[in-house]
Design an enzyme around this catalytic site. Structure first.
Site, mmCIF file in Angstrom:
data_model
loop_
_atom_site.group_PDB
_atom_site.id
_atom_site.type_symbol
_atom_site.label_atom_id
_atom_site.label_comp_id
_atom_site.label_asym_id
_atom_site.label_seq_id
_atom_site.Cartn_x
_atom_site.Cartn_y
_atom_site.Cartn_z
ATOM 1 N N ASP A 95 -17.843 27.432 -23.575
ATOM 2 C CA ASP A 95 -17.841 27.473 -25.044
ATOM 3 C C ASP A 95 -19.234 27.497 -25.647
ATOM 4 O OD1 ASP A 95 -15.112 25.452 -24.486
ATOM 5 O OD2 ASP A 95 -14.985 27.377 -25.509
ATOM 6 N N HIS A 99 -17.852 18.855 -18.925
ATOM 7 C CA HIS A 99 -16.559 19.385 -18.499
ATOM 8 C C HIS A 99 -15.906 18.363 -17.586
ATOM 9 C CE1 HIS A 99 -13.506 22.104 -16.873
ATOM 10 N NE2 HIS A 99 -13.765 22.865 -17.921
HETATM 11 C C1 SDX Z 1 -12.670 23.648 -22.224
HETATM 12 O O1 SDX Z 1 -10.133 21.575 -18.591
HETATM 13 C C2 SDX Z 1 -10.515 22.785 -18.708
HETATM 14 O O2 SDX Z 1 -10.544 23.550 -17.769
HETATM 15 C C3 SDX Z 1 -10.897 23.207 -20.102
HETATM 16 C C4 SDX Z 1 -11.533 24.591 -20.232
HETATM 17 C C5 SDX Z 1 -10.542 25.677 -19.918
HETATM 18 O O3 SDX Z 1 -10.992 26.794 -19.588
HETATM 19 O O4 SDX Z 1 -9.338 25.443 -20.081
HETATM 20 O O5 SDX Z 1 -12.646 24.709 -19.363
HETATM 21 C C6 SDX Z 1 -12.004 24.841 -21.665
HETATM 22 O O6 SDX Z 1 -12.003 22.865 -22.846
HETATM 23 C C7 SDX Z 1 -14.142 23.408 -21.960
HETATM 24 C C8 SDX Z 1 -14.634 22.050 -22.546
HETATM 25 C C9 SDX Z 1 -14.918 22.275 -24.022
HETATM 26 N N1 SDX Z 1 -15.191 20.957 -24.710
HETATM 27 C C10 SDX Z 1 -16.398 20.700 -25.171
HETATM 28 O O7 SDX Z 1 -17.403 21.381 -24.980
HETATM 29 C C11 SDX Z 1 -16.449 19.426 -26.019
HETATM 30 C C12 SDX Z 1 -17.657 18.575 -25.585
HETATM 31 N N2 SDX Z 1 -17.395 18.055 -24.255
HETATM 32 C C13 SDX Z 1 -16.838 16.726 -24.128
HETATM 33 O O8 SDX Z 1 -15.939 16.377 -25.143
HETATM 34 C C14 SDX Z 1 -16.400 16.402 -22.707
HETATM 35 O O9 SDX Z 1 -17.399 16.789 -21.880
HETATM 36 C C15 SDX Z 1 -15.087 16.959 -22.196
HETATM 37 C C16 SDX Z 1 -13.939 16.635 -23.093
HETATM 38 C C17 SDX Z 1 -15.171 18.435 -22.024
HETATM 39 C C18 SDX Z 1 -14.831 16.311 -20.832
HETATM 40 O O10 SDX Z 1 -14.576 14.987 -21.074
HETATM 41 P P1 SDX Z 1 -14.309 13.955 -19.839
HETATM 42 O O11 SDX Z 1 -14.191 14.653 -18.544
HETATM 43 O O12 SDX Z 1 -13.187 13.065 -20.242
HETATM 44 O O13 SDX Z 1 -15.656 13.214 -19.732
HETATM 45 P P2 SDX Z 1 -16.040 11.981 -20.613
HETATM 46 O O14 SDX Z 1 -15.670 12.265 -22.040
HETATM 47 O O15 SDX Z 1 -15.486 10.757 -19.958
HETATM 48 O O16 SDX Z 1 -17.631 11.998 -20.518
HETATM 49 C C19 SDX Z 1 -18.280 11.397 -19.400
HETATM 50 C C20 SDX Z 1 -19.558 10.833 -20.000
HETATM 51 C C21 SDX Z 1 -19.290 9.948 -21.200
HETATM 52 O O17 SDX Z 1 -20.333 8.994 -21.252
HETATM 53 P P3 SDX Z 1 -19.997 7.481 -20.666
HETATM 54 O O18 SDX Z 1 -18.800 6.979 -21.418
HETATM 55 O O19 SDX Z 1 -19.723 7.667 -19.184
HETATM 56 O O20 SDX Z 1 -21.271 6.719 -20.940
HETATM 57 O O21 SDX Z 1 -20.398 11.900 -20.486
HETATM 58 C C22 SDX Z 1 -20.543 11.801 -21.895
HETATM 59 C C23 SDX Z 1 -19.468 10.854 -22.396
HETATM 60 O O22 SDX Z 1 -19.925 10.156 -23.540
HETATM 61 N N3 SDX Z 1 -20.359 13.146 -22.434
HETATM 62 C C24 SDX Z 1 -21.127 13.694 -23.375
HETATM 63 C C25 SDX Z 1 -20.601 14.988 -23.544
HETATM 64 N N4 SDX Z 1 -19.546 15.175 -22.734
HETATM 65 C C26 SDX Z 1 -19.388 14.014 -22.053
HETATM 66 N N5 SDX Z 1 -22.183 13.242 -24.083
HETATM 67 C C27 SDX Z 1 -22.735 14.083 -24.982
HETATM 68 N N6 SDX Z 1 -22.290 15.354 -25.205
HETATM 69 C C28 SDX Z 1 -21.236 15.834 -24.511
HETATM 70 N N7 SDX Z 1 -20.786 17.070 -24.721
#
Ligand code: SDX
Length: 443
Positions: free
Chosen positions: A378, A320
């Site tokens: 989720d 998140h």
């Molecule tokens: C919602 O914003 C809100 O409040 C949203 C929400 C709401 O109520 O409105 O809470 C609802 O959207 C919840 C989130 C649902 N999305 C998912 O579950 C999809 C999977 N999650 C990721 O796509 C990600 O965690 C995000 C999009 C939710 C957050 O992305 P960020 O904050 O931009 O973080 P990032 O992508 O930069 O990740 C940081 C690191 C990265 O690695 P590095 O580049 O630093 O090496 O963590 C890794 C990412 O690769 N990472 C994951 C991961 N999520 C982040 N690796 C594996 N699996 C994951 N799910």
């Protein structure tokens, strides 16, 4: 009539501003600092360009407060979520969704009379203009219901002209109630259309969530057996999804609203943004992921893939932008998942076993610990919603039904903010510098 609060307290800004200094390339700029009631203070950079001829740069808005708000507070480090100061778990355990709607819209929990008046006003707006029914027939039966939601909600402004004047507080209030009241009807009709069953009209004798389940699952051919445990679970799921500060879809609604667009068009924009798999589409994606994993034996392979930078696979329902601790909504959602499966005698649902084992392994894995990746709302919602009888493509629609009150509350707060201006970010331009036109025969 409920008092409509002005969210922005001028004295709050005047009292709290202090001097922040920013030195860039030898020049120092005075930037006011505003203190919060809880959470991070902000540095007001709105004069930065005028003073320095430079923009600030924050593409994912990871360090940017886009507005002042009094609605929802998230402490991502400690896994705290407050609606107008009330913890989400207390609201979900003790209250109902319409009570949370009143709280988000007007700022305080309603007393008995206020709740009764609010519930009556919502109930009387649940029907949809009869001509809107023909909108559904324009879609293929296999259209994704989110496509239908974007289309039908956007079209509401063509039918409810008497609540589109954003400068009239009474019309803003009516539009808010209409949106909250009609979203379940629109969503249920999208579901019925997809499965080829007749639309079921709202029943004013039922509460909000029982009415929604009735519109989705009852058929004219037989008595629909209502289960209060499932209706309570649906209501709690709506509470958990109601608002979440300045997330992507809420920011979309605010940006659309900042141009003066009517509230129905703004909510349609929010629905479009929510559809993305990184945002509201994650619940549908999380269930697909659990089905693809299939059994606990396959979990290590998928954990490996999630950690592999060259593999686009991510654990859907994990991670998140704000929560670097357990999403407090996921805790309540997991509990609700168990309650629903117990009520349906499906406690040994294989996907729940896969989800719980996946969570256990991931939370012990160094990669997820170091990156502070925890289950979010989720992760368990997909299993729960499928158990309630919804197909996966309806999951984000349910999220949109719940989030409508958050979107509209944030939209109203923005419209009523005297500091509000049209949102118009700038950019770091790295494209071609000016060059002269080249005639086609010389290219
Ligand atoms: C919602 O914003 C809100 O409040 C949203 C929400 C709401 O109520 O409105 O809470 C609802 O959207 C919840 C989130 C649902 N999305 C998912 O579950 C999809 C999977 N999650 C990721 O796509 C990600 O965690 C995000 C999009 C939710 C957050 O992305 P960020 O904050 O931009 O973080 P990032 O992508 O930069 O990740 C940081 C690191 C990265 O690695 P590095 O580049 O630093 O090496 O963590 C890794 C990412 O690769 N990472 C994951 C991961 N999520 C982040 N690796 C594996 N699996 C994951 N799910």
């Amino acid at each position: 009539m409920t008092s409509i609060q002005s969210p922005v307290d001028e004295s709050n800004r005047a009292e709290n501003s202090a001097d922040g200094k920013l030195t860039v390339e030898g020049s120092t700029y005075d930037l006011p600092i505003y203190k919060s009631s809880i959470g991070p203070a902000v540095v007001d950079i709105s004069r930065m360009y005028a003073q320095s001829d430079m923009f600030t740069y924050d593409p994912g808005f990871t360090s940017t407060a886009s507005c002042e708000s009094k609605i929802t507070y998230i402490d991502g480090g400690n896994g705290i979520l407050l609606y107008r100061g009330y913890p989400i778990d207390q609201l979900a355990e003790n209250g109902n969704f319409l009570e949370s709607c009143y709280l988000l819209l007007y700022g305080d929990l309603p007393n008995k009379d206020q709740f009764s008046d609010f519930e009556n006003r919502i109930t009387r707006h649940t029907m949809l203009h009869e001509q809107m029914h023909s909108f559904y027939k324009g879609f293929r039966r296999d259209a994704h219901p989110m496509a239908i939601m974007v289309g039908v909600v956007g079209a509401l402004s063509a039918f409810y002209h008497d609540s589109t004047d954003i400068n009239d507080p009474v019309q803003r209030d009516v539009a808010s109630l209409r949106m909250i009241a009609k979203m379940p009807t629109i969503a249920a009709m999208a579901y019925k259309y997809a499965i080829g069953q007749p639309f079921v009209p709202p029943q004013n004798s039922l509460d909000y969530s029982a009415n929604f389940l009735n519109m989705c699952f009852s058929v004219p051919a037989e008595e629909y057996k209502r289960d209060p445990v499932l209706a309570r679970a649906m209501d709690r799921i709506f509470i958990l999804h109601a608002d979440h500060e300045q997330n992507a879809s809420t920011s979309t609604v605010r940006l659309a609203g900042s141009s003066g667009a009517n509230p129905f068009a703004c909510i349609a924009a929010g629905i479009a943004c929510l559809w993305g798999p990184s945002h509201g589409g994650a619940n549908e994606a999380a269930l697909s992921m659990l089905e693809e994993i299939g059994s606990v034996e396959h979990i290590p392979e998928y954990i490996k893939r999630a950690k592999d930078k060259s593999d686009p696979f991510r654990l859907m329902g994990f991670g998140h932008r704000v929560y670097k601790n357990y999403d407090p909504r996921a805790t309540v959602m997991q509990k609700t998942c168990h309650e629903v499966l117990d009520a349906l005698g499906a406690r040994d649902e294989p996907l729940l076993q896969v989800a719980m084992e996946l969570e256990r392994i991931a939370r012990e894995d160094e990669y997820f610990i170091e990156k502070k990746l925890y289950p979010n709302i989720d992760f368990y919602s997909g299993i729960t919603l499928r158990a309630l009888g919804f197909p996966a493509e309806m999951f984000t629609v349910l999220f949109a039904v719940a989030r409508t009150v958050g979107w509209i509350a944030q939209w109203k707060e923005m419209i009523e903010d005297p500091h509000q201006r049209i949102g118009r970010p700038r950019q770091l331009y790295t494209g071609p510098t000016q060059r002269d036109y080249i005639p086609e025969n010389q290219r």
